[in-house]
Design a protein around this motif. Structure first.
Motif, mmCIF file in Angstrom:
data_model
loop_
_atom_site.group_PDB
_atom_site.id
_atom_site.type_symbol
_atom_site.label_atom_id
_atom_site.label_comp_id
_atom_site.label_asym_id
_atom_site.label_seq_id
_atom_site.Cartn_x
_atom_site.Cartn_y
_atom_site.Cartn_z
ATOM 1 N N GLU A 198 0.808 -1.220 0.000
ATOM 2 C CA GLU A 198 0.000 0.000 0.000
ATOM 3 C C GLU A 198 0.842 1.270 0.000
ATOM 4 O O GLU A 198 0.823 2.038 -0.948
ATOM 5 C CB GLU A 198 -0.942 0.013 1.208
ATOM 6 C CG GLU A 198 -2.111 -0.945 1.114
ATOM 7 C CD GLU A 198 -3.121 -0.698 2.220
ATOM 8 O OE1 GLU A 198 -3.386 0.488 2.534
ATOM 9 O OE2 GLU A 198 -3.650 -1.678 2.791
ATOM 10 N N GLY A 199 1.566 1.540 1.086
ATOM 11 C CA GLY A 199 2.227 2.820 1.267
ATOM 12 C C GLY A 199 3.671 2.866 0.788
ATOM 13 O O GLY A 199 4.365 1.840 0.747
ATOM 14 N N TRP A 200 4.134 4.100 0.460
ATOM 15 C CA TRP A 200 5.487 4.256 -0.063
ATOM 16 C C TRP A 200 6.532 3.865 0.977
ATOM 17 O O TRP A 200 7.506 3.163 0.639
ATOM 18 C CB TRP A 200 5.734 5.694 -0.535
ATOM 19 C CG TRP A 200 7.095 5.826 -1.154
ATOM 20 C CD1 TRP A 200 7.428 5.608 -2.464
ATOM 21 C CD2 TRP A 200 8.318 6.128 -0.477
ATOM 22 N NE1 TRP A 200 8.787 5.756 -2.642
ATOM 23 C CE2 TRP A 200 9.351 6.076 -1.436
ATOM 24 C CE3 TRP A 200 8.637 6.434 0.845
ATOM 25 C CZ2 TRP A 200 10.685 6.342 -1.114
ATOM 26 C CZ3 TRP A 200 9.965 6.681 1.176
ATOM 27 C CH2 TRP A 200 10.975 6.634 0.197
ATOM 28 N N ALA A 201 6.391 4.303 2.217
ATOM 29 C CA ALA A 201 7.373 3.975 3.250
ATOM 30 C C ALA A 201 7.435 2.468 3.480
ATOM 31 O O ALA A 201 8.512 1.907 3.700
ATOM 32 C CB ALA A 201 7.053 4.700 4.551
ATOM 33 N N THR A 202 6.297 1.808 3.392
ATOM 34 C CA THR A 202 6.261 0.352 3.511
ATOM 35 C C THR A 202 7.059 -0.275 2.378
ATOM 36 O O THR A 202 7.852 -1.201 2.588
ATOM 37 C CB THR A 202 4.808 -0.160 3.459
ATOM 38 O OG1 THR A 202 4.065 0.440 4.514
ATOM 39 C CG2 THR A 202 4.754 -1.670 3.609
ATOM 40 N N GLY A 203 6.863 0.243 1.172
ATOM 41 C CA GLY A 203 7.603 -0.274 0.020
ATOM 42 C C GLY A 203 9.093 -0.065 0.154
ATOM 43 O O GLY A 203 9.898 -0.935 -0.207
ATOM 44 N N ALA A 204 9.498 1.106 0.677
ATOM 45 C CA ALA A 204 10.921 1.385 0.863
ATOM 46 C C ALA A 204 11.528 0.415 1.868
ATOM 47 O O ALA A 204 12.647 -0.079 1.677
ATOM 48 C CB ALA A 204 11.103 2.826 1.337
ATOM 49 N N VAL A 216 4.223 0.179 -5.314
ATOM 50 C CA VAL A 216 3.409 0.806 -4.270
ATOM 51 C C VAL A 216 2.068 1.214 -4.863
ATOM 52 O O VAL A 216 2.011 2.026 -5.795
ATOM 53 C CB VAL A 216 4.123 2.041 -3.690
ATOM 54 C CG1 VAL A 216 3.245 2.721 -2.643
ATOM 55 C CG2 VAL A 216 5.481 1.652 -3.099
ATOM 56 N N ALA A 217 0.985 0.665 -4.330
ATOM 57 C CA ALA A 217 -0.356 0.928 -4.865
ATOM 58 C C ALA A 217 -1.036 2.115 -4.195
ATOM 59 O O ALA A 217 -2.098 2.553 -4.634
ATOM 60 C CB ALA A 217 -1.232 -0.311 -4.727
ATOM 61 N N PHE A 218 -0.493 2.595 -3.078
ATOM 62 C CA PHE A 218 -0.956 3.784 -2.360
ATOM 63 C C PHE A 218 -2.154 3.562 -1.446
ATOM 64 O O PHE A 218 -2.304 4.264 -0.457
ATOM 65 C CB PHE A 218 -1.259 4.938 -3.323
ATOM 66 C CG PHE A 218 -0.061 5.376 -4.099
ATOM 67 C CD1 PHE A 218 0.941 6.111 -3.501
ATOM 68 C CD2 PHE A 218 0.086 5.040 -5.434
ATOM 69 C CE1 PHE A 218 2.067 6.501 -4.213
ATOM 70 C CE2 PHE A 218 1.201 5.429 -6.159
ATOM 71 C CZ PHE A 218 2.194 6.170 -5.546
ATOM 72 N N ILE A 241 2.036 -10.096 -2.477
ATOM 73 C CA ILE A 241 1.348 -8.937 -1.916
ATOM 74 C C ILE A 241 1.683 -8.832 -0.433
ATOM 75 O O ILE A 241 1.421 -9.753 0.346
ATOM 76 C CB ILE A 241 -0.163 -9.039 -2.130
ATOM 77 C CG1 ILE A 241 -0.478 -8.927 -3.625
ATOM 78 C CG2 ILE A 241 -0.896 -7.951 -1.342
ATOM 79 C CD1 ILE A 241 -1.938 -9.012 -3.969
ATOM 80 N N ALA A 242 2.290 -7.711 -0.063
ATOM 81 C CA ALA A 242 2.630 -7.432 1.333
ATOM 82 C C ALA A 242 1.528 -6.545 1.899
ATOM 83 O O ALA A 242 1.616 -5.314 1.869
ATOM 84 C CB ALA A 242 3.990 -6.759 1.428
ATOM 85 N N ALA A 243 0.468 -7.177 2.376
ATOM 86 C CA ALA A 243 -0.726 -6.449 2.797
ATOM 87 C C ALA A 243 -0.532 -5.765 4.143
ATOM 88 O O ALA A 243 0.264 -6.200 4.980
ATOM 89 C CB ALA A 243 -1.907 -7.415 2.883
ATOM 90 N N ASP A 244 -1.262 -4.689 4.345
ATOM 91 C CA ASP A 244 -1.350 -4.085 5.672
ATOM 92 C C ASP A 244 -2.225 -4.982 6.540
ATOM 93 O O ASP A 244 -3.125 -5.679 6.032
ATOM 94 C CB ASP A 244 -1.982 -2.701 5.598
ATOM 95 C CG ASP A 244 -1.002 -1.631 5.127
ATOM 96 O OD1 ASP A 244 0.099 -1.999 4.664
ATOM 97 O OD2 ASP A 244 -1.350 -0.439 5.206
ATOM 98 N N ASP A 282 1.671 -2.001 9.164
ATOM 99 C CA ASP A 282 2.409 -2.406 7.963
ATOM 100 C C ASP A 282 3.841 -2.824 8.294
ATOM 101 O O ASP A 282 4.274 -2.767 9.441
ATOM 102 C CB ASP A 282 2.390 -1.294 6.915
ATOM 103 C CG ASP A 282 2.943 0.027 7.452
ATOM 104 O OD1 ASP A 282 4.019 0.015 8.075
ATOM 105 O OD2 ASP A 282 2.290 1.077 7.239
ATOM 106 N N PHE A 283 4.579 -3.214 7.249
ATOM 107 C CA PHE A 283 5.935 -3.712 7.468
ATOM 108 C C PHE A 283 6.913 -2.613 7.879
ATOM 109 O O PHE A 283 7.940 -2.894 8.490
ATOM 110 C CB PHE A 283 6.434 -4.430 6.211
ATOM 111 C CG PHE A 283 5.891 -5.825 6.081
ATOM 112 C CD1 PHE A 283 6.259 -6.820 6.969
ATOM 113 C CD2 PHE A 283 4.992 -6.143 5.065
ATOM 114 C CE1 PHE A 283 5.753 -8.111 6.855
ATOM 115 C CE2 PHE A 283 4.489 -7.430 4.948
ATOM 116 C CZ PHE A 283 4.859 -8.417 5.847
#
Length: 294
Positions: A198-204, A216-218, A241-244, A282-283
């Motif tokens: 979902e989020g950019w920081a999670t993706g980073a 990142v799907a936002f 998929i790394a879900a929240d 989230d991660f």
């Protein structure tokens, strides 16, 4: 979805009542001019215009681009329409759908052009930006205008379609009218194993921890459209998929939407787990809390 209203109200009043009953209040006056009108739905962020309607007098349509819902309206119950009236109703509905899609694309294209201009004017993001420090991640290709981080939003063809602005406080805002559905921001190369979150920081955080590319799907609602676009673009790729995990909320939207996307696009799914009392979702939260993603 079909709405029918009868009674002493005129057709515009009936139309507005149908919108209100569908949870799309925010319009005081209906223009029956066969044109697309946009409005801020009550409860949405100030300045947003996610709601839309088009009214042909006795028939119309309305919905929310944010929620991805639409409704058709007729002041006359379809059960009592003649064959000719039904045909005319369907013709008008098709015209309304075409007008809505054309207006939506026009506004998105205009927004994309402005976003490209702003992106080209922006500078590489400062690693000491307050949001990056708080989230304990590097800029990974972000840009910055003033004290605001700028995140690119691209479609499956790699075209810039919108921007997300992130403030030091953590507040996030998309560029008005920018295209979001099915679009994403990539971190790293989308090769071998690719994570979708979902989020950019999670993706980073995921990229830094795993070394894998991330899309990142936002937001949770955009996971499935992005997953389907990526599956079509990379049919043999391995996606996870790394879900929240919205475990502390009444409805766990992150997991529900993550599982739906995984099932639809044929992808694996992982999600973080938190100790009792934690409000993490989230991660990135898990990484900050525990120092890793396991």
């Amino acid at each position: 979805m079909m709405s029918n209203y009868q009674g002493p109200m005129n057709s515009c009043d009936q139309f507005r009542a149908a919108m209100r009953d569908a949870g799309l209040s925010g319009v005081d006056h209906i223009e029956a001019d066969e044109q697309i009108h946009r409005f801020r739905v009550e409860g949405d962020k100030p300045g947003s215009r996610n709601g839309w309607y088009v009214n042909f007098g006795n028939v119309g349509a309305f919905g929310s681009w944010k929620e991805g819902v639409s409704h058709t309206f007729s002041s006359k119950d379809r059960r009592y329409m003649s064959g000719w009236e039904r045909q005319e109703f369907q013709k008008q509905i098709r015209r309304m759908c075409e007008a809505k899609d054309k207006a939506r694309r026009k506004s998105q294209d205009a927004a994309a052009a402005k976003c490209l201009e702003l992106w080209n004017q922006a500078s590489p993001a400062c690693p000491e930006h307050g949001y990056l420090i708080k989230k304990q991640v590097k800029p990974y290709g972000l840009r910055q205008r003033g004290d605001v981080l700028v995140v690119p939003v691209v479609n499956a063809q790699g075209e810039l379609r919108s921007l997300q602005r992130i403030y030091a406080s953590g507040d996030k805002r998309f560029f008005p009218d920018g295209e979001i559905t099915g679009c994403y921001c990539s971190i790293g190369e989308l090769t071998d194993i690719v994570y979708l979150c979902e989020g950019w920081a999670t993706g980073a955080t995921i990229n830094e921890s795993s070394g894998c590319g991330v899309a990142v799907a936002f937001n949770a609602g955009n996971l499935k459209p992005v997953a389907l676009n990526l599956r079509r673009k990379f049919p043999s790729q391995k996606f996870i998929i790394a879900a929240d995990n919205d475990h502390a909320k009444p409805t766990n939207t992150g997991l529900a939407k993550g599982r739906e996307a995984a099932a639809t696009a044929g992808m694996q799914i992982v999600f973080p787990t938190f100790p009792s009392g934690s409000t993490g979702t989230d991660f990135n939260d898990l990484s900050i809390l525990q120092g890793d993603m396991t």
